[in-house]
Design a protein around this motif. Structure first.
Motif, PDB file in Angstrom:
ATOM      1  N   GLY A   1      -6.019 -22.749  -5.404  1.00  0.00           N
ATOM      2  CA  GLY A   1      -4.577 -23.009  -5.336  1.00  0.00           C
ATOM      3  C   GLY A   1      -4.087 -23.637  -4.053  1.00  0.00           C
ATOM      4  O   GLY A   1      -3.006 -23.298  -3.564  1.00  0.00           O
ATOM      5  N   GLY A   2      -4.853 -24.526  -3.471  1.00  0.00           N
ATOM      6  CA  GLY A   2      -4.408 -25.231  -2.273  1.00  0.00           C
ATOM      7  C   GLY A   2      -4.870 -24.612  -0.974  1.00  0.00           C
ATOM      8  O   GLY A   2      -4.760 -25.236   0.085  1.00  0.00           O
ATOM      9  N   LYS A   3      -5.379 -23.388  -1.014  1.00  0.00           N
ATOM     10  CA  LYS A   3      -5.914 -22.767   0.199  1.00  0.00           C
ATOM     11  C   LYS A   3      -7.267 -23.369   0.538  1.00  0.00           C
ATOM     12  O   LYS A   3      -8.026 -23.761  -0.350  1.00  0.00           O
ATOM     13  N   THR A   4      -7.580 -23.416   1.822  1.00  0.00           N
ATOM     14  CA  THR A   4      -8.946 -23.741   2.195  1.00  0.00           C
ATOM     15  C   THR A   4      -9.817 -22.512   1.930  1.00  0.00           C
ATOM     16  O   THR A   4      -9.306 -21.381   1.784  1.00  0.00           O
ATOM     17  N   LEU A   5     -11.115 -22.722   1.896  1.00  0.00           N
ATOM     18  CA  LEU A   5     -12.031 -21.600   1.702  1.00  0.00           C
ATOM     19  C   LEU A   5     -11.854 -20.572   2.818  1.00  0.00           C
ATOM     20  O   LEU A   5     -11.830 -19.360   2.570  1.00  0.00           O
ATOM     21  N   GLY A   6     -11.700 -21.052   4.054  1.00  0.00           N
ATOM     22  CA  GLY A   6     -11.520 -20.142   5.182  1.00  0.00           C
ATOM     23  C   GLY A   6     -10.259 -19.308   5.060  1.00  0.00           C
ATOM     24  O   GLY A   6     -10.263 -18.107   5.338  1.00  0.00           O
ATOM     25  N   GLU A   7      -9.167 -19.946   4.646  1.00  0.00           N
ATOM     26  CA  GLU A   7      -7.906 -19.212   4.475  1.00  0.00           C
ATOM     27  C   GLU A   7      -8.038 -18.145   3.400  1.00  0.00           C
ATOM     28  O   GLU A   7      -7.534 -17.024   3.554  1.00  0.00           O
ATOM     29  N   GLU A   8      -8.715 -18.490   2.313  1.00  0.00           N
ATOM     30  CA  GLU A   8      -8.915 -17.517   1.236  1.00  0.00           C
ATOM     31  C   GLU A   8      -9.734 -16.333   1.719  1.00  0.00           C
ATOM     32  O   GLU A   8      -9.390 -15.170   1.465  1.00  0.00           O
ATOM     33  N   LEU A   9     -10.806 -16.605   2.434  1.00  0.00           N
ATOM     34  CA  LEU A   9     -11.695 -15.534   2.872  1.00  0.00           C
ATOM     35  C   LEU A   9     -11.094 -14.675   3.981  1.00  0.00           C
ATOM     36  O   LEU A   9     -11.483 -13.525   4.165  1.00  0.00           O
ATOM     37  N   LEU A  10     -10.131 -15.231   4.729  1.00  0.00           N
ATOM     38  CA  LEU A  10      -9.479 -14.457   5.789  1.00  0.00           C
ATOM     39  C   LEU A  10      -8.186 -13.784   5.322  1.00  0.00           C
ATOM     40  O   LEU A  10      -7.492 -13.167   6.131  1.00  0.00           O
ATOM     41  N   THR A  11      -7.856 -13.898   4.030  1.00  0.00           N
ATOM     42  CA  THR A  11      -6.701 -13.173   3.503  1.00  0.00           C
ATOM     43  C   THR A  11      -6.882 -11.689   3.818  1.00  0.00           C
ATOM     44  O   THR A  11      -7.919 -11.108   3.506  1.00  0.00           O
ATOM     45  N   PRO A  12      -5.904 -11.049   4.464  1.00  0.00           N
ATOM     46  CA  PRO A  12      -6.117  -9.664   4.907  1.00  0.00           C
ATOM     47  C   PRO A  12      -6.147  -8.661   3.762  1.00  0.00           C
ATOM     48  O   PRO A  12      -5.576  -8.880   2.691  1.00  0.00           O
ATOM     49  N   THR A  13      -6.816  -7.565   4.009  1.00  0.00           N
ATOM     50  CA  THR A  13      -6.889  -6.456   3.067  1.00  0.00           C
ATOM     51  C   THR A  13      -5.500  -5.934   2.756  1.00  0.00           C
ATOM     52  O   THR A  13      -4.669  -5.769   3.651  1.00  0.00           O
ATOM     53  N   ARG A  14      -5.251  -5.679   1.493  1.00  0.00           N
ATOM     54  CA  ARG A  14      -3.928  -5.217   1.087  1.00  0.00           C
ATOM     55  C   ARG A  14      -3.675  -3.794   1.577  1.00  0.00           C
ATOM     56  O   ARG A  14      -4.573  -2.943   1.589  1.00  0.00           O
ATOM     57  N   LEU A  15      -2.436  -3.519   1.958  1.00  0.00           N
ATOM     58  CA  LEU A  15      -1.995  -2.190   2.385  1.00  0.00           C
ATOM     59  C   LEU A  15      -1.350  -1.489   1.183  1.00  0.00           C
ATOM     60  O   LEU A  15      -0.375  -1.987   0.629  1.00  0.00           O
ATOM     61  N   TYR A  16      -1.877  -0.335   0.819  1.00  0.00           N
ATOM     62  CA  TYR A  16      -1.394   0.341  -0.393  1.00  0.00           C
ATOM     63  C   TYR A  16      -0.440   1.522  -0.178  1.00  0.00           C
ATOM     64  O   TYR A  16       0.124   2.025  -1.156  1.00  0.00           O
ATOM     65  N   PRO A  17      -0.206   2.024   1.045  1.00  0.00           N
ATOM     66  CA  PRO A  17       0.657   3.197   1.182  1.00  0.00           C
ATOM     67  C   PRO A  17       2.057   3.039   0.593  1.00  0.00           C
ATOM     68  O   PRO A  17       2.534   3.942  -0.116  1.00  0.00           O
ATOM     69  N   SER A  18       2.728   1.933   0.856  1.00  0.00           N
ATOM     70  CA  SER A  18       4.107   1.788   0.371  1.00  0.00           C
ATOM     71  C   SER A  18       4.165   1.719  -1.149  1.00  0.00           C
ATOM     72  O   SER A  18       5.177   2.094  -1.755  1.00  0.00           O
ATOM     73  N   VAL A  19       3.093   1.267  -1.775  1.00  0.00           N
ATOM     74  CA  VAL A  19       3.043   1.188  -3.234  1.00  0.00           C
ATOM     75  C   VAL A  19       2.705   2.549  -3.834  1.00  0.00           C
ATOM     76  O   VAL A  19       3.309   2.968  -4.842  1.00  0.00           O
ATOM     77  N   CYS A  20       1.761   3.252  -3.242  1.00  0.00           N
ATOM     78  CA  CYS A  20       1.205   4.449  -3.867  1.00  0.00           C
ATOM     79  C   CYS A  20       1.862   5.760  -3.453  1.00  0.00           C
ATOM     80  O   CYS A  20       1.853   6.723  -4.232  1.00  0.00           O
ATOM     81  N   LEU A  21       2.423   5.853  -2.247  1.00  0.00           N
ATOM     82  CA  LEU A  21       3.003   7.128  -1.822  1.00  0.00           C
ATOM     83  C   LEU A  21       4.121   7.611  -2.750  1.00  0.00           C
ATOM     84  O   LEU A  21       4.176   8.813  -3.075  1.00  0.00           O
ATOM     85  N   PRO A  22       5.024   6.733  -3.219  1.00  0.00           N
ATOM     86  CA  PRO A  22       6.043   7.208  -4.163  1.00  0.00           C
ATOM     87  C   PRO A  22       5.438   7.736  -5.465  1.00  0.00           C
ATOM     88  O   PRO A  22       5.971   8.680  -6.061  1.00  0.00           O
ATOM     89  N   LEU A  23       4.326   7.152  -5.895  1.00  0.00           N
ATOM     90  CA  LEU A  23       3.657   7.616  -7.111  1.00  0.00           C
ATOM     91  C   LEU A  23       3.013   8.983  -6.884  1.00  0.00           C
ATOM     92  O   LEU A  23       3.039   9.856  -7.759  1.00  0.00           O
ATOM     93  N   ILE A  24       2.429   9.168  -5.700  1.00  0.00           N
ATOM     94  CA  ILE A  24       1.807  10.444  -5.365  1.00  0.00           C
ATOM     95  C   ILE A  24       2.850  11.555  -5.336  1.00  0.00           C
ATOM     96  O   ILE A  24       2.591  12.691  -5.749  1.00  0.00           O
ATOM     97  N   GLU A  25       4.046  11.225  -4.842  1.00  0.00           N
ATOM     98  CA  GLU A  25       5.129  12.213  -4.773  1.00  0.00           C
ATOM     99  C   GLU A  25       5.623  12.595  -6.164  1.00  0.00           C
ATOM    100  O   GLU A  25       5.984  13.747  -6.415  1.00  0.00           O
ATOM    101  N   LYS A  26       5.599  11.635  -7.084  1.00  0.00           N
ATOM    102  CA  LYS A  26       6.261  11.810  -8.386  1.00  0.00           C
ATOM    103  C   LYS A  26       5.341  12.305  -9.488  1.00  0.00           C
ATOM    104  O   LYS A  26       5.770  13.027 -10.390  1.00  0.00           O
ATOM    105  N   TYR A  27       4.058  11.917  -9.443  1.00  0.00           N
ATOM    106  CA  TYR A  27       3.161  12.184 -10.568  1.00  0.00           C
ATOM    107  C   TYR A  27       1.989  13.074 -10.162  1.00  0.00           C
ATOM    108  O   TYR A  27       1.670  13.211  -8.975  1.00  0.00           O
ATOM    109  N   ASP A  28       1.349  13.617 -11.173  1.00  0.00           N
ATOM    110  CA  ASP A  28       0.143  14.414 -10.964  1.00  0.00           C
ATOM    111  C   ASP A  28      -1.055  13.465 -10.996  1.00  0.00           C
ATOM    112  O   ASP A  28      -1.630  13.210 -12.057  1.00  0.00           O
ATOM    113  N   ILE A  29      -1.411  12.958  -9.829  1.00  0.00           N
ATOM    114  CA  ILE A  29      -2.532  12.015  -9.728  1.00  0.00           C
ATOM    115  C   ILE A  29      -3.825  12.815  -9.667  1.00  0.00           C
ATOM    116  O   ILE A  29      -4.025  13.626  -8.763  1.00  0.00           O
TER     117      ILE A  29
END
Length: 355
Positions: A220-248
């Motif tokens: 999609g227009g990225k160089t190979l280097g840009e794709e490979l250096l894409t940083p690891t996703r941070l999941y706390p903001s996505v998952c903490l509300p789910l942990i609070e609400k559901y029985d995981i």
């Protein structure tokens, strides 16, 4: 007889520049302070970071800690002279790991070792750390920058981190509740993340002879280097509300070991998992790596996240509600498999495995 005059040596003459170190601290101070939570005591520069746990928030608080580095992904940062994303990798590898036990990340410390201290480079890396901490809701309360002349080459460094979180004892996610009939909710990764880069580098830079500047339509227009250096996703903001609400019942951060090693480590005796590889769209980078390296597909799923960075194991009823909550926030998710009776084994079906 001539007088023998000896030069007065300094620490800088040996390759360690204290002034450069002080300047790098000055450059990062504002970024670090922007991560502070109300529980942080003191200021940057002390011998230790102080954090007053909000005891009123927990009945039986349990501290959960994790430490990790970025691995050989650093080689790409050196090769491309791009250092603004690697700090997020260091944070993500730690906070995502403690998250899967139900812990809210509270604070983070980083360790950065360099050959020759370049204040601007250090500031770029640490600002990436600080931004990731802020996004994860944890404070960057301390760290160490070590100038190790003669140990690392000029321009090269290593980075590692240490995260501490907290969870109520009764709410620790252990995997003990996992049972046959539960389903796996997969949340997408941002790319290769920070695992498997020894194989990535072997394929891309030894076998194929790429230099990172190549462009491919699939990316999609990225160089190979840009794709490979894409940083690891941070999941706390996505998952903490789910942990609070559901029985995981269980959570899996898909890191080194891919699907087979990471899922199996949380399964109780008498259970196994069947993963449907058709359930999500595999990112193009994984297809390219497989083709360029002629890597067996089983090996791909044993090394890489293949586009799924976090997995929640929950009841089928909760899975529907969790997906609805995620969709309402613009987050994609997929039902990627189910828990079956078994011997803590993981089977991947569908997609390329049937070709």
């Amino acid at each position: 007889m001539a007088e023998n005059k000896q030069t007065n040596l300094t620490y800088r003459d040996s390759g360690v520049d204290i002034d450069a170190g002080n300047y790098s601290v000055k450059l990062i101070k504002d970024s670090v302070k922007a991560t502070y939570r109300p529980e942080v005591l003191g200021d940057l520069g002390g011998f230790g970071g102080l954090f007053a746990l909000n005891s009123g928030k927990y009945k039986e608080p349990v501290l959960v800690s994790g430490t990790d580095g970025v691995g050989t992904k650093l080689r790409l940062a050196f090769m491309l002279d791009k250092h603004d994303t690697i700090g997020q990798d260091a944070v993500a590898m730690c906070v995502n790991d403690i998250l899967v036990q139900g812990a809210e990340p509270l604070f983070f410390l980083d360790y950065l070792a360099v050959g020759k201290l370049d204040p601007q480079q250090v500031a770029t890396v640490v600002k990436g750390v600080a931004n990731a901490c802020k996004e994860s809701g944890c404070a960057l309360i301390g760290g160490e920058t070590a100038e190790m002349s003669g140990f690392y080459s000029d321009g090269e460094y290593d980075i590692a981190g240490f995260a501490v979180g907290a969870v109520d004892k009764s709410k620790i996610i252990t995997g003990d509740k996992i049972k046959a009939g539960d389903v796996l909710v997969g949340i997408p990764s941002s790319g290769v993340h920070s695992n498997g880069y020894s194989l990535v580098r072997k394929i891309c830079f030894e076998v194929k002879g790429f230099d990172g500047s190549e462009k491919f339509d699939e990316l999609g227009g990225k160089t190979l280097g840009e794709e490979l250096l894409t940083p690891t996703r941070l999941y706390p903001s996505v998952c903490l509300p789910l942990i609070e609400k559901y029985d995981i019942h269980g959570m899996v951060h898909v890191t080194g070991g891919g699907f087979y090693e990471n899922i199996s480590r949380i399964l109780p005796e008498g259970t196994g998992v069947s993963v449907n590889a058709d359930a999500w769209e595999m990112p193009a980078i994984f297809k390219l790596l497989q083709q360029w390296g002629n890597v067996d597909w089983h090996e791909m799923y044993r090394v890489f996240n293949m586009g799924i960075g976090m997995i929640l194991l929950v009841s089928s009823e909760d899975a529907k509600s969790i997906q609805a909550d995620l969709a309402a926030k613009g987050e994609k998710s997929y039902i990627i498999g189910e828990v079956v009776e078994g011997n803590q084994t993981v089977e991947v079906k569908g997609g390329v495995f049937n070709e």
